[in-house]
Each structure stands twice: as structure tokens, then as C-alpha cells.
Design a protein around this motif. Structure first.
Motif, mmCIF file in Angstrom:
data_model
loop_
_atom_site.group_PDB
_atom_site.id
_atom_site.type_symbol
_atom_site.label_atom_id
_atom_site.label_comp_id
_atom_site.label_asym_id
_atom_site.label_seq_id
_atom_site.Cartn_x
_atom_site.Cartn_y
_atom_site.Cartn_z
ATOM 1 N N ALA A 175 0.706 -1.237 -0.017
ATOM 2 C CA ALA A 175 -0.261 0.036 -0.038
ATOM 3 C C ALA A 175 1.027 1.076 -0.124
ATOM 4 O O ALA A 175 2.058 1.229 0.262
ATOM 5 N N MET A 208 -3.330 4.783 2.349
ATOM 6 C CA MET A 208 -3.633 3.265 2.400
ATOM 7 C C MET A 208 -2.979 2.319 3.224
ATOM 8 O O MET A 208 -3.219 1.353 3.521
ATOM 9 N N TYR A 220 -4.191 0.823 -3.586
ATOM 10 C CA TYR A 220 -3.743 2.433 -3.854
ATOM 11 C C TYR A 220 -4.776 3.103 -4.051
ATOM 12 O O TYR A 220 -6.015 2.455 -4.689
#
Lengths: 450, 339
Positions: B219, B223, B271
Motif C-alpha cells: 500500500a 492506504m 492504492y
């Protein structure tokens, strides 16, 4: 183009065969219809005729080699035809559908000519579905994907499946290659411990009224998979594993009501605030009827597949045979009795079923459960009255070839129950013809939803 | 650049992500006369997100320069200044507005070193507030890392913590070539331990934020925090998640990701940018091409932004990018063999 000589399928449950002798040597001429080679299967030895006239070349299967059914073992060239490289079998129409991937020989196994797996890999049309990690592990362990059943989506073989296979091989060293089936020593009944904890309930998310599913004796929630795929419903699905089945704890019970109580607790614990539709098979059907009797307001409709509890007869031998089987070889004959046609039960199906039954404690717990529920081979519980008390839409589906519970038990139902008697099906129509059963259940759910 | 490149065991204290960035810029302005800040309203106003703050009071308007509302013009001046010896840090108010300056970024800054045979370089740093979550709608909420990551000659980083915000900004300043920093708007107020003094976080090196054995989540930016929250939730089910903070989109840290996937056999890319043709697509392909392929035990999963402009409605805005419950759900299915 030369004529392909393949390993023929000479009996129903044969998937590999051995050439015991060639009657024609490589390069010699043979007449169509003349004896070409002998094969041996588990059950018989027989002569195979030449499929064409000409000269025999590219003999891949030496005597003793174990070859999957449908794989090429040699080619016959017509008189004057130029003999080239071994034809790429993938370009040629297969005389029979390829049954499975070729089996590489495990270390220590005997009888495979080393050139056979190499040669047949070119014609490997149906590669088993496996993750890259599983393939790497299989390569490293010298196993064969074709011998492993996958527990992943669409039967995909995953790393955990290979680990199980490796573990199984460790426990049971390579079986002798001889045709004589290994004598199975009667294992002492394992002493299994009662386990605590709630029954295993799996849910898939969705919209609309939930469908709660209860499997039958010696099955588990995985058994709904073909049906679920055919149903392709957006509803939430809630699958209950019966006690001592699937991933639920192993428990001892004194009676059928005792058994039902534990399922009712799991049903209550699911925490449904609206009535649900209930779908159940066989023993699960009897449990569902008992549940509907005590929780009428929580159940909107009932669909029962070959439910138990509507008559005394049941094929206890089959039930015990399945519960007892400690290996795929002894499981297969009993599983075949579940279906209307034994061909419906593939070897892969048997192997997959065996994977979930590897735990001896689970098998013994189920045997003990059978002793309580089916003493003397008799269904000890009667749900006919519960069936009569039902006020919700109810559908019953039964295979006319059911050898485990007679389909005539369906006739106990009153006229308000919809009966679907499937002519070709046995005891597990949701596995044998999932699309048909899903269609019936879909209509049933639609009607019940109105 | 006359700056120490090693950290002398500094103490640390708690700063916000924005404060950490400001501290980095203050250090750079103190130590190197060539460093200047440029951007719209970065002076007296303190920047659209108050990142430059009071730097104009400390260093004056010559070194903290407000530029007119012309991204192309401002970026052009910054590139020219870098080319002729300064070390400009150029702030865009929103990364979305960098589209107006694409010619200077992608065609000039990224390419001049190559086109001039290595005789020149463009050591410019461009700061771009990115990401959704502020209710600023479609033209102020995008995550455009993948666009810039597609241009050879640029480096693209995405700090997820205050410590990395400072460390990556200073690493960008030390870098002889153009570096784009995507600062996530929703992280500006996030607090965390930040070492004192000058230190750098290496560009192109991912960080393992949580070790695990069952599945790898890669990530970036905000995120990372959602992935960590998901990992906490999944741990209750006995699912052990390894969370990798990508930190750098270009170059990507192949080694760290490959090693992790070889360990866990499962990969989920999370993402905020649009899912299709995004950073996760690159990581998925990179793994599929790598030695980690043979260790994959389930299909690779991508959770990315919706195939739509970021909506204004707050609920729809949330739904348009990955959130913690969606990550939990995805990992559960993956580990549960439903994918």
C-alpha cells in the motif's frame, strides 16, 4: 498422417492401464484387426487389436508402463508413408477425451518407463488447475498434480493441498505397485475427545433473504458448492456444518433430539432478525424439519432434498461404508451408491471427498453418530408429524434412483408440498445435476418470496 | 550540496506530517543558500494547506517566493532555476493542477539531463498535495502518482508518516534529478515521531510496517494506514498480514516486495489511484514476471480507486477509494480460498 494407438478404456472405472506385451515389434507390419498388444488393468487382462494396417513405430509404452487412458502409446504408418518425428499428439484428434494429466512417477514407484511421461506430456490437454506455489512444491516433492485433489475455487490445487499430499505420503509410504489391493487391517476404533465450541457456520454476503443450508450425513458445507454455483444467487448464503462434520466440533449425542438441539443453538446464534429460507439434504432434512417445528416463525420456506425422517428404511451399509472409509479406494464404491449412475462419481470427486475425511477422529465420531441415529440400520426418528405441521411453502426434491433413502418416503407429504421426482438421480441430486436442482430451488424461493 | 548525509543519533519528538515537511524545508533553507521555495500563496498565506507556514517570516520573500496563478509559468521558472544552479522546491496547491505544468515536468525537467548528454541536470523538488477525502471533488482529489511514475527521468515518492515526509523531502533535495513528492492531504495533520536534525529516507526503498506470514499487502500513502487497520482486524481471525509501505513509486523496491510475496504466497495491492493501469497493476506485473511467481498461491488482487472521477458527495467519495472494510473483505476471501 499415421494412426495413433492409444491406451483404451476397457472398463468403466479404469483411468490407467499397463501394456503387458506387444505382439508386434517396432518397425514390423501389422494388419488392421490383428492382435497388437495386451493390456492389464486392475481387474482384467485383454488383447487390443490394431486400429489400422501398416508399420508400427514410436512405441512409447514399454511392457510394464502405466499409462493414462486416452494417451498415445504408439503410431501405425501406412505402407509408403514417411516415418518422421513423433507426431505432436496435441495436433491430432484424440480418440477419447484425455482423462487426466500424465502421471510422473514418484521416487520409489516402479513400473513406469521413463520415456512415457515425457512423451505424453506433449499431449497434455487438460492440465490440472494449480497455483504456481503448488506446482513448485509438487516438482520439489516428486509428486504428480494429477494425484492431488484441489480444495481451492474450481478445484484449484493450492499449497495446502500439496502439503496434505506430502503428509499423506509420509504417513503411508508408497503403495506396492502390485495389482493386489492392499489388505486393509481393521483399525482399532480411535478414542476421540468431545470438542467444545459452536458449530461452524460460514456465510457469504449478499442481498435479500438469507438461504440457510444444512448438509447430510458424512458430508459437509463444501458439498453445496456445485449447487451454489448453479444457483448463482445474490442472496446471503449461510451454511451450517453439522456436529462431527466438516469444521464443526466433534460431539457425542444420546439421541436425535440431542443432535437437533446443538444445530438449533447454532441456528439461533446466527442472529437472524427475519425469517429465512431453509434448504437441507438427507439427515440435514430431518434436522430442518425438527428446526421448523420449534422455530416456525424463523423459517419462511423449506426445500428438502431426499430428507431423512420420513420412514424407517435407510441403506445403513452405505452410510457406514462412507463414514468408515479411510482411503479413496474404499470410499469410492460407497460414494457411487449415492448417485443414480455410478459414472456420476468421478475419481476426482472421490479424492476430494477423502481429503475432507482424512481425520480418523472425524470418521469415528461419524460412525458413533450413525450408531445413535441409525441403530440396526433404521431411521430412529420420525418427522412425519413435523412435516404435517408445516405452514410455510415446502418443496421436496428426490431422485427416483435413490438407493440410500427410498424416494417413496416423499409420498408421506401432504398435497400442499411440491414434489419433484428426478428420474435419473440418486441420493445426491444437488451434486449429480446441480443446475436442475438449482432451477427448482430458484422457483421455489421465488414463490416463497411472494 | 553541503549537507551532512548521516544522522547523528538525533532525539525525536512528535510532529505533524505538515510540521515535519516545514521543518525539512527550514533546515534546507538554513543550510544551503541555493535552496528556494516557490508556489502559489506559500508566503504570507502560508500555503493552501499551511505547510510552508511561517517560513516566509524566517527567510524572507526572496527565498520563499509567491508565484502568480500560472502553474506552467511557475514550474518553468523552477526548472530553469534548477538548471542554472539553484535548488528550488516548488509547491502545487493541488497535485491536480500539475496538469497545467506537464510540459515543464515531463518534457523539460525529466528529459534535459538526457538531451544534454549528462552535461546538465534539473535538481528540482515538486511538492504535490494529492488524494481524496477533503470533499474537494473531482478536480482537487485525484491520485496521479502513476502518471508521473510513467516518465523516466522523474522520481516519485509518497510518504505515509511524518518521519518519512521529512526524510523523503530531504532525500529529494539531495537528489541531483527531479523528484515529485505526493503528500496526502488527509495525512497533513497526522502526528508521529520525527527525528531532529538532518536525515534522509532513501528513495526507492519500501518499508515493512507490519510483519506477517499469510498475505502481503502493498500500500502507499494513506492506504498504508487502512491496510494496517485491516491487518489488526484480520489478526483477530488468526490471519497474519504483512503490510509493506511502498514509499516510492519510481523506482519501485522490487526486492522487498518479491521477498515478502515469496514468504506469504499472496499479494493484495491497495492504492488510491484509479485501479486500471495504476501502481498496483505495475506491482502485479512485476511479481508475475519475477521469481516470486512460483510462490504465488492465489491470484493477485488489486484494490484501487473507482473508474470514475472522485464524487463530491462524502459517502460516494469514500466509496470511490479503498477503505478498511473492503481490504478486510478482500483478504478474507483470498485467504479463505474464495478467489
Amino acid at each position: 498422417m499415421p494412426t495413433e494407438v492409444i491406451m483404451p478404456k476397457v472398463d468403466m472405472d479404469m483411468d490407467r492401464g499397463k501394456v503387458s506385451v506387444w505382439h508386434v515389434a517396432e518397425g514390423e507390419t501389422v494388419e488392421k484387426g490383428a492382435a497388437l498388444f495386451d493390456i492389464e488393468t486392475d481387474k482384467a487382462a485383454m488383447e487390443v487389436e490394431a486400429p489400422a494396417s501398416g508399420k508400427l513405430h514410436h512405441v512409447l509404452a514399454q511392457p510394464g508402463a502405466d499409462v493414462p487412458v486416452g494417451h498415445p502409446i504408439a503410431w501405425i504408418y501406412a505402407e509408403g508413408e514417411e516415418v518422421g518425428a513423433i507426431p505432436d499428439a496435441a495436433d491430432m484428434p484424440a480418440a477419447e477425451p484425455r482423462q487426466e494429466a500424465p502421471s510422473g512417477s514418484a521416487p520409489g514407484a516402479e513400473g513406469s518407463a521413463p520415456n512415457v511421461p515425457l512423451a505424453v506430456s506433449a499431449s497434455d490437454l487438460d492440465r490440472p488447475r494449480a497455483t504456481p506455489a503448488a506446482r513448485r512444491m509438487v516438482r520439489a516433492a516428486g509428486l504428480d498434480l494429477a494425484d492431488i485433489s484441489g480444495s481451492g475455487p474450481h478445484g484449484r490445487i493450492q499449497a495446502a493441498d500439496v502439503e496434505r499430499a506430502i503428509e499423506a505420503r509420509r504417513r503411508a509410504p508408497a503403495p506396492p505397485p502390485s495389482r493386489a489391493p492392499e489388505a486393509v487391517e481393521p483399525s482399532a476404533p480411535s478414542v476421540w475427545a468431545d470438542q467444545s465450541g459452536a458449530l461452524h457456520v460460514s456465510r457469504s454476503k449478499g442481498e435479500g433473504r438469507p438461504l440457510v443450508m444444512i448438509h447430510g450425513f458424512a458430508a459437509d458445507s463444501m458439498g453445496w458448492r456445485p449447487f451454489e454455483q448453479a444457483l448463482a444467487s445474490r442472496r446471503p448464503l449461510i451454511r451450517i456444518d453439522l456436529p462431527s462434520h466438516g469444521r464443526s466440533p466433534r460431539r457425542r449425542f444420546a439421541s436425535f433430539p440431542d443432535f437437533v438441539r446443538s444445530v438449533r443453538e447454532a441456528f439461533d446464534a446466527v442472529g437472524l432478525d427475519e425469517p429465512v429460507d431453509l434448504l437441507a439434504h438427507s439427515l440435514g432434512g430431518a434436522v430442518a424439519l425438527a428446526l421448523a417445528d420449534v422455530r416456525p416463525r424463523n423459517i419462511a420456506s423449506l426445500a428438502l432434498i431426499a430428507p431423512a425422517g420420513l420412514g424407517p428404511q435407510a441403506d445403513a451399509e452405505t452410510l457406514l461404508g462412507i463414514a468408515r472409509a479411510s482411503r479413496a479406494e474404499s470410499l469410492a464404491p460407497w460414494l457411487k451408491r449415492l448417485a443414480g449412475s455410478p459414472d456420476a462419481i468421478s475419481w476426482d470427486f472421490v479424492k476430494a471427498a477423502m481429503v475432507s475425511r482424512e481425520d480418523p477422529d472425524l470418521r469415528q465420531a461419524q460412525l458413533d453418530l450413525a450408531g445413535v441415529l441409525f441403530p440396526d440400520g433404521t431411521q430412529s426418528f420420525d418427522l412425519s408429524a413435523a412435516l404435517d405441521r408445516l405452514e410455510v411453502p415446502t418443496t421436496m426434491i428426490w431422485g427416483r434412483r435413490d438407493m440410500v433413502i427410498p424416494w417413496q418416503h416423499a409420498l408421506r407429504a401432504d398435497g400442499t408440498v411440491a414434489l419433484h421426482l428426478l428420474r435419473e438421480s440418486g441420493h445426491i441430486p444437488h451434486v449429480e445435476c446441480p443446475a436442475t436442482v438449482a432451477g427448482i430451488v430458484k422457483r421455489h424461493l421465488e414463490c416463497a418470496g411472494r | 550540496m553541503n549537507v551532512p548525509t548521516t544522522v547523528e543519533k538525533p532525539g525525536s519528538r512528535e510532529l505533524s506530517y505538515a510540521e515535519a515537511l516545514r521543518e525539512a524545508m527550514g533546515l534546507a533553507l538554513e543550510r544551503d543558500d541555493r535552496v528556494i521555495l516557490m508556489g502559489e500563496d506559500i508566503g504570507v498565506y502560508g500555503g493552501a494547506f499551511q505547510v510552508t507556514g511561517d517560513l516566509v517570516d524566517r527567510f524572507g520573500t526572496d527565498r520563499v517566493r509567491d508565484t502568480p496563478i500560472s502553474e506552467l509559468g511557475g514550474a518553468g521558472v523552477a526548472v530553469g532555476a534548477a538548471l542554472t544552479g539553484l535548488r528550488p522546491i516548488f509547491e502545487f496547491q493541488f497535485s491536480d493542477f500539475a496538469m497545467l505544468a506537464m510540459e515543464q515536468i515531463a518534457n523539460q525537467a525529466a528529459k534535459l539531463r538526457y538531451m544534454l548528454g549528462g552535461e546538465a541536470s534539473v535538481p528540482v523538488v515538486m511538492r504535490m498535495p494529492g488524494g481524496s477525502g477533503t470533499g474537494a471533488a473531482a478536480q482537487h482529489s485525484q491520485s496521479l502518482e502513476a502518471w508521473f511514475g510513467h516518465v523516466p527521468g522523474l522520481k516519485v515518492v509518497q510518504p505515509s508518516t511524518p518521519e518519512d515526509a521529512k526524510g523523503l523531502l530531504l532525500a529529494a533535495l539531495e537528489d541531483p534529478d527531479p523528484v515529485i513528492i505526493f503528500e496526502h492531504k488527509m495525512l497533513y495533520k497526522m502526528k508521529g515521531e520525527v527525528p531532529e536534525g538532518w536525515y534522509t529516507t532513501p528513495i526507492g526503498k519500501a518499508a515493512i510496517r507490519r510483519e506477517g506470514t499469510d498475505v502481503t499487502i502493498v500500500a502507499s500513502a494513506i492506504m498504508v494506514h487502512r491496510a494496517l487497520a485491516a491487518a489488526d482486524e484480520l489478526a483477530k481471525d488468526g490471519i497474519s498480514v504483512e503490510v509493506i509501505d511502498l514509499r516510492s513509486v519510481r523506482p519501485i523496491d522490487r526486492e522487498t516486495i518479491i521477498a515478502s510475496v515469496k514468504k506469504t504466497g499472496k499479494l493484495v495491492c491497495v492504492y488510491e489511484g484509479v485501479r486500471t493501469l495504476g501502481v498496483g497493476a505495475e506491482i502485479s506485473a512485476m511479481i508475475a514476471e519475477s521469481e516470486a511467481f512460483d510462490f504465488l498461491d492465489a491470484p493477485i488482487q488489486r484494490l484501487g480507486g473507482a473508474e470514475a472521477p472522485i464524487p463530491y458527495n462524502p459517502e460516494l467519495e469514500k466509496a470511490a477509494v479503498p477503505q478498511t472494510p473492503g481490504i478486510v473483505d478482500c483478504v478474507r476471501k483470498l485467504v479463505g480460498g474464495q478467489v
